[in-house]
Design a protein around this motif. Structure first.
Motif, mmCIF file in Angstrom:
data_model
loop_
_atom_site.group_PDB
_atom_site.id
_atom_site.type_symbol
_atom_site.label_atom_id
_atom_site.label_comp_id
_atom_site.label_asym_id
_atom_site.label_seq_id
_atom_site.Cartn_x
_atom_site.Cartn_y
_atom_site.Cartn_z
ATOM 1 N N VAL A 1 -0.443 -7.372 5.841
ATOM 2 C CA VAL A 1 -1.226 -7.136 7.057
ATOM 3 C C VAL A 1 -2.397 -6.259 6.617
ATOM 4 C CG1 VAL A 1 -1.222 -6.253 9.411
ATOM 5 C CG2 VAL A 1 0.853 -7.303 8.469
ATOM 6 N N ALA A 2 -3.565 -6.873 6.513
ATOM 7 C CA ALA A 2 -4.717 -6.239 5.845
ATOM 8 C C ALA A 2 -5.432 -5.268 6.784
ATOM 9 C CB ALA A 2 -5.672 -7.322 5.356
ATOM 10 N N PRO A 3 -6.230 -4.370 6.203
ATOM 11 C CA PRO A 3 -7.002 -3.420 7.026
ATOM 12 C C PRO A 3 -8.083 -4.140 7.833
ATOM 13 C CG PRO A 3 -6.913 -2.716 4.711
ATOM 14 C CD PRO A 3 -6.422 -4.126 4.760
ATOM 15 N N ASN A 4 -8.668 -3.396 8.767
ATOM 16 C CA ASN A 4 -9.682 -3.976 9.650
ATOM 17 C C ASN A 4 -11.104 -3.780 9.149
ATOM 18 O OD1 ASN A 4 -7.884 -4.975 11.610
ATOM 19 N ND2 ASN A 4 -7.615 -2.898 12.410
ATOM 20 N N TRP A 5 -11.257 -3.107 8.015
ATOM 21 C CA TRP A 5 -12.602 -2.838 7.488
ATOM 22 C C TRP A 5 -12.763 -3.539 6.142
ATOM 23 C CZ3 TRP A 5 -16.216 0.129 10.178
ATOM 24 C CH2 TRP A 5 -15.737 0.841 11.282
ATOM 25 N N ILE A 6 -13.991 -3.961 5.854
ATOM 26 C CA ILE A 6 -14.261 -4.653 4.582
ATOM 27 C C ILE A 6 -13.965 -3.733 3.401
ATOM 28 C CG2 ILE A 6 -16.131 -5.596 3.144
ATOM 29 C CD1 ILE A 6 -17.435 -6.540 5.821
ATOM 30 N N GLY A 7 -14.458 -2.501 3.469
ATOM 31 C CA GLY A 7 -14.260 -1.575 2.356
ATOM 32 C C GLY A 7 -12.790 -1.308 2.097
ATOM 33 N N ASP A 8 -12.042 -1.061 3.167
ATOM 34 C CA ASP A 8 -10.613 -0.779 2.996
ATOM 35 C C ASP A 8 -9.888 -2.000 2.428
ATOM 36 O OD1 ASP A 8 -11.100 1.701 3.991
ATOM 37 O OD2 ASP A 8 -10.108 1.404 5.916
ATOM 38 N N SER A 9 -10.330 -3.186 2.815
ATOM 39 C CA SER A 9 -9.699 -4.401 2.279
ATOM 40 C C SER A 9 -9.861 -4.454 0.766
ATOM 41 C CB SER A 9 -10.324 -5.658 2.902
ATOM 42 O OG SER A 9 -10.140 -5.639 4.292
ATOM 43 N N LEU A 10 -11.028 -4.039 0.274
ATOM 44 C CA LEU A 10 -11.239 -4.039 -1.177
ATOM 45 C C LEU A 10 -10.413 -2.954 -1.856
ATOM 46 C CD1 LEU A 10 -14.947 -4.924 -0.892
ATOM 47 C CD2 LEU A 10 -13.363 -6.120 -2.383
ATOM 48 N N LEU A 11 -10.238 -1.840 -1.174
ATOM 49 C CA LEU A 11 -9.427 -0.766 -1.757
ATOM 50 C C LEU A 11 -7.946 -1.148 -1.786
ATOM 51 C CD1 LEU A 11 -11.173 2.327 -0.137
ATOM 52 C CD2 LEU A 11 -11.450 1.439 -2.457
ATOM 53 N N ALA A 12 -7.591 -2.216 -1.096
ATOM 54 C CA ALA A 12 -6.200 -2.690 -1.115
ATOM 55 C C ALA A 12 -5.931 -3.621 -2.295
ATOM 56 C CB ALA A 12 -5.884 -3.416 0.194
ATOM 57 N N GLN A 13 -6.944 -3.965 -3.037
ATOM 58 C CA GLN A 13 -6.719 -4.952 -4.106
ATOM 59 C C GLN A 13 -5.793 -4.446 -5.218
ATOM 60 O OE1 GLN A 13 -10.248 -6.708 -5.849
ATOM 61 N NE2 GLN A 13 -9.201 -8.653 -6.142
ATOM 62 N N PRO A 14 -5.846 -3.162 -5.605
ATOM 63 C CA PRO A 14 -4.864 -2.700 -6.604
ATOM 64 C C PRO A 14 -3.414 -2.884 -6.131
ATOM 65 C CG PRO A 14 -6.671 -1.147 -6.473
ATOM 66 C CD PRO A 14 -6.869 -2.131 -5.346
ATOM 67 N N LEU A 15 -3.189 -2.773 -4.840
ATOM 68 C CA LEU A 15 -1.854 -3.056 -4.296
ATOM 69 C C LEU A 15 -1.475 -4.516 -4.557
ATOM 70 C CD1 LEU A 15 0.589 -2.853 -2.157
ATOM 71 C CD2 LEU A 15 -1.130 -3.510 -0.488
ATOM 72 N N LEU A 16 -2.417 -5.421 -4.317
ATOM 73 C CA LEU A 16 -2.128 -6.842 -4.538
ATOM 74 C C LEU A 16 -1.809 -7.111 -6.005
ATOM 75 C CD1 LEU A 16 -4.973 -8.477 -2.389
ATOM 76 C CD2 LEU A 16 -2.654 -7.858 -1.694
ATOM 77 N N ALA A 17 -2.592 -6.478 -6.881
ATOM 78 C CA ALA A 17 -2.366 -6.682 -8.314
ATOM 79 C C ALA A 17 -0.973 -6.191 -8.715
ATOM 80 C CB ALA A 17 -3.442 -5.956 -9.112
ATOM 81 N N ARG A 18 -0.573 -5.073 -8.130
ATOM 82 C CA ARG A 18 0.744 -4.523 -8.473
ATOM 83 C C ARG A 18 1.875 -5.402 -7.914
ATOM 84 N NH1 ARG A 18 4.621 -2.851 -11.411
ATOM 85 N NH2 ARG A 18 5.964 -1.253 -10.543
ATOM 86 N N LEU A 19 1.682 -5.918 -6.709
ATOM 87 C CA LEU A 19 2.706 -6.812 -6.146
ATOM 88 C C LEU A 19 2.848 -8.059 -7.016
ATOM 89 C CD1 LEU A 19 1.922 -6.614 -2.320
ATOM 90 C CD2 LEU A 19 4.004 -5.813 -3.463
ATOM 91 N N GLN A 20 1.731 -8.560 -7.469
ATOM 92 C CA GLN A 20 1.765 -9.751 -8.325
ATOM 93 C C GLN A 20 2.505 -9.450 -9.631
ATOM 94 O OE1 GLN A 20 -2.075 -11.352 -9.732
ATOM 95 N NE2 GLN A 20 -1.591 -13.158 -8.502
ATOM 96 N N GLN A 21 2.295 -8.223 -10.125
ATOM 97 C CA GLN A 21 2.978 -7.827 -11.367
ATOM 98 C C GLN A 21 4.481 -7.673 -11.126
ATOM 99 O OE1 GLN A 21 2.289 -3.741 -12.665
ATOM 100 N NE2 GLN A 21 1.851 -4.500 -14.730
ATOM 101 N N ARG A 22 4.840 -7.087 -9.994
ATOM 102 C CA ARG A 22 6.279 -6.862 -9.712
ATOM 103 C C ARG A 22 7.003 -8.155 -9.362
ATOM 104 N NH1 ARG A 22 8.465 -2.248 -5.767
ATOM 105 N NH2 ARG A 22 10.413 -2.769 -6.811
#
Ligand code: SF4
Length: 339
Positions: A7-28
């Motif tokens: 469930v992504a953030p409502n702002w463009i900038g915050d969405s980009l700051l969430a990308q390290p989370l995505l990378a880590r989920l992909q790794q796990r």
């Protein structure tokens, strides 16, 4: 773990700051496919993230609870059989949908007392995790565990075919090096460097044989026009002439980007562009661009900054007016040459 919903953030900038989370989920969970649930106005950046399989647009607007729409969307999501939802916004309503959808594991911060709605509950230690990107990344771990460091990089894919067609449509040429300015900031005027300063900088760069493109949304069109007028045509106003996806593609051609603290600042970071980011009323402490090639400029010796106001409460707006074009020019000259 086969299927994960963010469930992504409502702002463009915050969405980009969430990308390290995505990378880590992909790794796990290397076998899992990851989808994101996001408002339409941020989906263009999410669609360019290589970690995501698909982006599902929400029909919600800011403010109202819209319980019926949330229930209806949750019923559709049940068919996707998600095993894990990671809820990034801290609001109660953001946590309702994965609960309605019957997703068994729902990770997030306590936020608005979301006990029960979130059952993989993280407690936020703001001192230990000053950066928003770290806070999001923590949600990829089991509660109580710190985020993995270093954080994964931000990175957006560029659509080369669209870039070529946008260059043709907008009659842009690449006969001179490109500087991109992003003069808008949706949050409010207290985050915007003055148009006259952008215009002065554009004139200096044009004098050095560069071209200056102004990128932004439809709401930034008037600011862009003011810069064109004040710079006597030294800049090309593209604000409102592209959608976000095309702005990403065009920005990828810039070898320097000057922006306010805005969503497009984070886009420049994710594209790895050498950039100068201008801070006045806001602070770089929590949400800096994740870009080693970024120079951050902020007011010097001004006790009222950061005030985080949308409009200068003191009326003088010294934080931005005293940040001179000469200082930004010096920072641009110190930027590394892009690869
Ligand atoms: S109060 Fe200070 S920091 Fe805030 S907008 Fe005004 S000049 Fe800038």
């Amino acid at each position: 773990m086969q299927r994960i919903l963010i469930v992504a953030p409502n702002w463009i900038g915050d969405s980009l700051l969430a990308q390290p989370l995505l990378a880590r989920l992909q790794q796990r969970y290397p076998a899992a496919s990851i989808d994101a649930l996001a408002p339409a106005w941020t989906s263009a950046v999410l669609q360019r993230m290589p970690q995501l399989r698909q982006v599902i647009n929400t029909p919600f607007v800011h403010g109202p609870l819209q319980l019926r729409q949330r229930w209806q969307l949750a019923r559709q999501l049940r068919q996707n059989d998600y095993q894990l939802a990671v809820v990034l916004p801290n609001s109660l309503k953001a946590a309702l949908l994965p609960w309605f959808a019957g997703i068994p594991q729902r990770a997030g911060f306590v936020g608005e007392s979301r006990y029960g709605l979130i059952n993989h509950l993280h407690r936020l230690d703001k001192q230990a995790l000053p950066l928003m990107a770290e806070r999001y990344a923590q949600l990829a771990e089991d509660p109580g565990n710190a985020p993995q460091r270093p954080l994964g990089a931000v990175q957006l894919q560029v659509d080369l075919a669209n870039r070529t067609s946008q260059l043709q449509r907008l009659r842009l040429r690449l006969d001179k090096p490109v500087s991109v300015f992003c003069p808008g900031a949706e949050y409010g005027p207290a985050k915007r460097w003055p148009s006259a300063h952008f215009a002065s900088l554009a004139q200096q760069l044009a004098g050095e044989g560069r071209q200056v493109w102004l990128l932004g949304g439809a709401g930034d069109q008037a600011i862009g026009e003011a810069i064109v007028q004040a710079s006597q045509g030294a800049a090309i106003n593209l604000c409102g002439q592209t959608d976000l996806a095309s702005a990403i593609d065009l920005m990828s051609l810039a070898d320097q980007v000057v922006s306010n603290d805005s969503g497009l600042m984070h886009v420049a970071a994710a594209l790895g562009r050498p950039q100068v980011a201008l801070y006045g009323s806001s602070s770089a402490a929590h949400t800096p661009p994740l870009n080693p090639a970024a120079q951050l400029l902020m007011p010097e010796g001004l006790t009222c900054s950061p005030c985080f106001a949308r409009v200068c409460p003191l009326g003088h707006f010294r934080c931005m007016t005293e940040l001179t074009p000469a200082r930004v020019m010096r920072a641009l000259q110190q930027l590394a040459t892009p690869q």
